[in-house]
Structures are given as C-alpha cells and as structure tokens.
Write an enzyme that holds these catalytic residues in place. Structure first.
Site, short mmCIF file in Angstrom:
data_model
loop_
_atom_site.label_atom_id
_atom_site.label_comp_id
_atom_site.label_asym_id
_atom_site.label_seq_id
_atom_site.Cartn_x
_atom_site.Cartn_y
_atom_site.Cartn_z
N TYR A 188 0.85 -1.19 0.00
CA TYR A 188 0.00 0.00 0.00
C TYR A 188 0.89 1.24 0.00
O TYR A 188 1.45 1.63 1.01
CB TYR A 188 -0.93 0.04 1.21
CG TYR A 188 -1.91 -1.12 1.30
CD1 TYR A 188 -2.16 -1.94 0.20
CD2 TYR A 188 -2.58 -1.40 2.49
CE1 TYR A 188 -3.05 -3.00 0.28
CE2 TYR A 188 -3.49 -2.45 2.57
CZ TYR A 188 -3.72 -3.25 1.47
OH TYR A 188 -4.61 -4.29 1.56
N PRO A 225 -15.59 -4.86 2.06
CA PRO A 225 -16.78 -5.28 2.83
C PRO A 225 -18.04 -4.48 2.54
O PRO A 225 -19.14 -4.96 2.73
CB PRO A 225 -16.34 -5.09 4.28
CG PRO A 225 -15.30 -4.02 4.24
CD PRO A 225 -14.58 -4.24 2.94
N GLY A 274 -23.05 -2.33 -4.58
CA GLY A 274 -23.55 -2.09 -5.93
C GLY A 274 -25.02 -1.75 -5.99
O GLY A 274 -25.52 -0.87 -5.29
#
Length: 289
Positions: A69, A215, A219
């Site tokens: 990251y 999590p 949509g």
C-alpha cells in the site's frame, strides 16, 4: 477491554485469534490512507494520520495494512501516527505483491523476497515482531510449499507472532495449515460477492478469523429503493453501516476492516457495531443478491 469515554460508538463483539489473542471484530483497513490507485503519498498526510489516531481513540484494536500500500507509505504512516503502540493494539500486514505503478499488483512469492519484505515491514512499523503477517497472494510461479515454509520459518524465528493468507481456496488453506497455524484468512466477501462462502464456513469451523475485503461494496443493492437502502431507512442507519452490520451478524468469524481516508466516514463505519439487524431484515439481505 473497557472504554468509558462516552464518545465511543458501541464496539463490536470480540474474536480470539490463534497466536494473536483477542481483538474487536470491527477493525480498520489502512489501504485508503495513501494516494490514488493505492500509490504514492496521500493528498494530505496530516489528515491520514488524524484518521488512524481517531480509529484507535474510538477503540479499534485491529488494523490491517500491507507493504504494497503506497508501497510502504501505509506502514510508515501507521508508525508515525501510533508508535509507540497502545497495549492491545494489533497491526496486521501483508507481503507478496510488488507494485509497478498505480493500480498494478504483481505477485512475487520467492522465499528470499518474502523474507526481505518481512524484515522491511519490521523496520517500517518499528516493531521486533509483526503481530500478524499475511501472504497477500500465493504466487502461481513459485511452489506454494516454498512460500508457506518461509512464513513458518519467520514465525519460528520470532519475527512474526501469527500468520494468515489472502484470497485463497479451502484446499490452499488446508495445504498452508500443514506448515503453520492459520490465524486469519482475508478473501473478498460482501453482500453482492459471496463467492468465498466455502472459505468462510471453513474458517468458522476451524477457529480462523475471516477478514472480508471490499466489505461495503453493495452495488445495485444500495441503490435508492433497493433492499439495503430500505433497511437503512428503517433502521435509521447508512447503507454502509447496514452492510457492515450484516457481515458482523453473518458469522462470528467475520472481521470487517472498512477503510477510509476521512474521519467522518471512519466514525460512521465504526458506528455499525451498534446497528442491530432484526431477523426479518437479516433474512431479507441474506436473500438479496
């Protein structure tokens, strides 16, 4: 762990992880505290530090990051914000992805690379032993046994307390389990993607923490008038809070780690710990796909 500060949202229930101990099931994912494409510095480093500190202030005791990251930047920000670490705070990291540019992820599982990255994570996080080290992906070009063996060795050497895997099948979990005790598994899982149901069931049966990544992705279900939106309206909550509350109720092994670069969103996400889904709402969401 008791929290007397009235500002705390209600914390989620806890889970006991093998080789790691007890943490609250609702944690914080530190992928979004870096730049766009999970690449480079965040737009505002001070804001990123503020988010991380606020998470711990609100009782978060499990933070998930990765060497990839940034790369490196998420781990460095966590150390800058939180070191020396509060008692009971566990920071999980991952190795096994190299980065060739924004949004580009290339698995590398050569043992010497996994070992080097673990050593670097120890330095960036300023610890003598990593709380939890997860293999970010199994590299298809390297024998899995070699990848699992080096993780086992790092644990035996005391450089790592607990070990986990990410985006694996039940068969791969079982194979890894012959080399070391699997503490956690991190697979994509949310209201609209339940393709890892078998892995979740295996984790629950075998006392392994299941960390669902992405999590909150819901949509179509979150659209106005959709099942998630209706449940949120009824409960006086946000759709994100309901999506997280559904995960927490779905399995006692579930450990959602919603990530954000905003203090407001962080506080909103953590308040999901106090959203209670009644049986009918849970069943409705369970049936929605």
């Amino acid at each position: 762990m008791s929290h007397h500060n009235s500002q705390h949202p209600e914390l989620s229930a806890t889970i006991d992880l093998k080789d790691l101990g007890t943490v609250h099931r609702l944690g914080f994912g530190a992928m979004r505290i870096v730049g766009d494409g999970v690449w480079g510095e965040p737009a505002d480093r001070h804001a990123a530090i503020a988010v991380v500190r606020r998470a711990v202030e609100l009782g978060v005791d499990f933070i998930d990051t990765a060497d990839s990251y940034g790369p490196n930047i998420s781990e460095e920000i966590l150390a800058e914000a939180l070191h020396p670490y509060r008692d009971g705070l566990k920071i999980a990291t991952k190795v096994g992805f190299t980065r060739t540019g924004p949004n580009e992820w290339v698995p590398v599982g050569r043992p010497e690379y996994l070992r080097q990255q673990t050593e670097l994570s120890l330095r960036k996080l300023k610890v003598d032993a990593l709380d939890l080290l997860q293999l970010h992906r199994i590299d298809p070009k390297v024998d899995p046994e070699e990848q699992f063996s080096v993780l086992r060795d790092l644990q035996k050497e005391g450089k790592v307390k607990a070990l986990g895997l990410s985006q694996v099948s039940v068969a791969e979990l079982e194979q890894a389990g012959r080399h070391f005790t699997v503490s956690t598994v991190q697979n994509r899982y949310n209201l609209t993607d339940r393709s890892s149901e078998d892995v979740l069931n295996y984790a629950e049966k075998n006392g392994i923490g299941f960390i669902p990544w992405a999590p909150i992705s819901a949509g179509e279900l979150a659209r106005p008038g959709g099942p998630l939106d209706e449940a949120a309206t009824r409960l006086g909550a946000t759709t994100s809070q309901v999506a997280l509350a559904w995960l927490l109720r779905r399995s006692p092994a579930m450990m959602p780690i919603p990530g954000t670069g905003s203090v407001k969103h962080l506080e909103e996400n953590l308040a999901a710990g106090s959203v209670v889904l009644d049986d009918a709402t849970f069943a409705e969401l369970e049936a929605a796909r």
